[in-house]
Design an enzyme around this catalytic site. Structure first.
Site, PDB file in Angstrom:
ATOM      1  N   HIS A  36       0.833  -1.207   0.000  1.00 41.92           N
ATOM      2  CA  HIS A  36       0.000   0.000   0.000  1.00 41.92           C
ATOM      3  C   HIS A  36       0.869   1.258   0.000  1.00 41.92           C
ATOM      4  CE1 HIS A  36       1.083   0.649   4.183  1.00 41.92           C
ATOM      5  NE2 HIS A  36       0.810  -0.629   4.417  1.00 41.92           N
ATOM      6  N   ASP A 335       4.064  -4.283   3.328  1.00 43.38           N
ATOM      7  CA  ASP A 335       5.521  -4.434   3.305  1.00 43.38           C
ATOM      8  C   ASP A 335       5.914  -5.808   3.852  1.00 43.38           C
ATOM      9  OD1 ASP A 335       4.653  -3.798   5.856  1.00 43.38           O
ATOM     10  OD2 ASP A 335       6.070  -2.158   6.158  1.00 43.38           O
TER      11      ASP A 335
END
Length: 464
Positions: A36, A335
């Site tokens: 994101h 991540d």
């Protein structure tokens, strides 16, 4: 599994023609995994002057995508369109709702091109929406008013909504590395008892930092919650850099750098990357087990999609209709997802800054599947987008066993990695088993042998 020779025959029988070839290699499938965009902290520490009410963008509150994060994914979407629609002419120019459906083996719709799966949190869903806006939502004449979108005041001209699918976050073992999994926690707790991790935790620099942060933050800080402090401070330096040092009088650039470096090393351990290879504790290789339970599921999922794509060429059976014309499978995630995926392949250095740390906002992995008409075999290419304003970097040759000097690697290399690091059971079952149960103990010898083989190969290849 379909043979390499029959792949070409099936392609010919089906009349399947892709629009992009590199020499004799023909692109047939793309999978995309991205992080994101820019967000607010997901939580912070008790004494932080920047609590939840300090974060007002994206609807306000913890963990929300910012306008900057939306822009990052809008721009990444435009880059993906430029690559696969413009340069490669592989994705369709115009979005067609018939070309998007659920990935069900019982689907009867044989015409669709893209499937988007997001983790079930706002920032990944909105990142996917922003990215798709960049790919198929621009006012460039490719979409038709009152056919693809309502031609009314207030509706952005050219914007065609594309469905984003999701599953419950607590059970999403593909995208959410923190999904409920007691087995993963057992493995991590065991890893913390290894000599390497204990020596790290008990070192003077780590104990001193944890002690100071405990005093400063109003909570007991250990290696498991250190990320909360470093992550909050990282984001606050972006949004409150002018006041962070006056409101948090203990904050200094040097303190942050030291705390961040310690946290970077913790993240390597939590993803199964140890200097000690194999790192065996109580008969279990905690490095291999960690990579299996974290990155193993999504690596296995991607390879499964490629195997099905190859096996279903030319077939119209119900179990193949969902993938026959699917050209892009997207994971909108975190991540931690990219880190776990790269760690499963032992190429974490591509995902992170030097010696640890997580992939940056809007980082993206592109996994491309090709058929080579010269030898009738499947190949893959792996490409990485590091962050906003960076391009696409070929990282295929960094994967162990892939040749240097070429952007392509035999799919068998990826298949072997996936098989080696595949969870011992379906992950939603394995997560609820006991580490020292009889069935888990039976895998210890094979895990140890795999780790030894990897260690020998790594030393031979000069990777460590």
């Amino acid at each position: 599994m379909v043979s390499a020779i029959s792949i070409l025959a099936l392609l010919a029988l089906s009349g399947h023609v892709t629009t992009y070839s590199d020499g004799t290699k023909e692109l047939i499938f793309v999978q995309t995994l991205w992080r994101h965009g820019d967000r607010s902290p997901t939580k912070t520490f008790p004494t932080d002057p920047f609590q939840e009410d300090a974060w007002t963008f994206g609807g306000g509150g913890w963990g929300q995508l910012s306008p900057a994060g939306m822009k990052q994914h809008l721009n990444l979407g435009k880059m993906l369109r430029s690559r696969y629609v413009g340069d490669y002419q592989f994705f369709p120019t115009k979005y067609n709702a018939k070309q998007v459906t659920t990935c069900s083996s019982t689907s009867t719709n044989s015409e669709f091109q893209i499937y988007v799966r997001s983790t079930d949190v706002n920032r990944t869903i909105i990142s996917a929406m922003s990215n798709l806006l960049g790919q198929y939502g621009q006012n460039d004449g490719s979409s038709v008013p009152d056919v693809d979108y309502p031609n009314i005041t207030g509706w952005p001209t050219g914007y065609v909504p594309i469905a984003v699918h999701t599953v419950d976050d607590d059970t999403d073992h593909l995208g959410n590395m923190e999904a409920t999994c007691p087995f993963r926690e057992q493995v991590w707790n065991l890893a913390k008892t290894s000599d390497e991790v204990k020596n790290f935790i008990n070192s003077e620099k780590v104990q001193s930092m944890l002690g100071n942060l405990t005093k400063f933050t109003g909570q007991t800080v250990d290696i498991d919650n250190l990320w909360i402090i470093t992550n909050a401070l990282y984001i606050e330096q972006i949004y409150y850099n002018d006041t962070i040092r006056t409101k948090n009088t203990w904050f200094t650039d040097d303190l942050y750098a030291q705390a961040d470096a310690i946290n970077d090393q913790v993240q390597l351990y939590q993803n199964g990357i140890f200097k000690t290879v194999p790192n065996v504790v109580n008969g279990h290789d905690v490095g291999v087990l960690t990579r299996k339970v974290r990155g193993g599921p999504i690596l296995d999922d991607m390879v499964m999609h490629m195997n099905i794509k190859l096996d279903c060429q030319g077939k119209t059976t119900p179990n193949c209709t969902w993938i026959n014309n699917l050209k892009n499978y997207v994971y909108s995630a975190h991540d931690t997802t990219i880190y776990a995926f790269f760690s499963a392949l032992l190429i974490e250095e591509y995902a992170v800054k030097p010696n640890g740390g997580y992939p940056l906002y809007s980082a993206a992995v592109l996994l491309e599947l090709y058929i080579d008409h010269a030898d009738n075999k499947p190949y893959f290419k792996m490409v990485y987008h590091e962050q906003e304003n960076s391009g696409f970097k070929d990282i295929t040759m960094g994967i162990q066993g892939c040749p240097n000097g070429t952007s392509y690697c035999s799919l068998d290399i990826l298949r072997n990695f996936a098989q080696t690091i595949k969870p011992d059971q379906p992950i939603d079952q394995w997560c609820y088993t006991d580490l020292d149960a009889k069935h888990a103990g039976m895998t210890t010898v094979s895990l140890f042998l795999i780790a030894v083989i990897l260690a020998i190969q790594n030393d031979f290849m000069g990777l460590f």
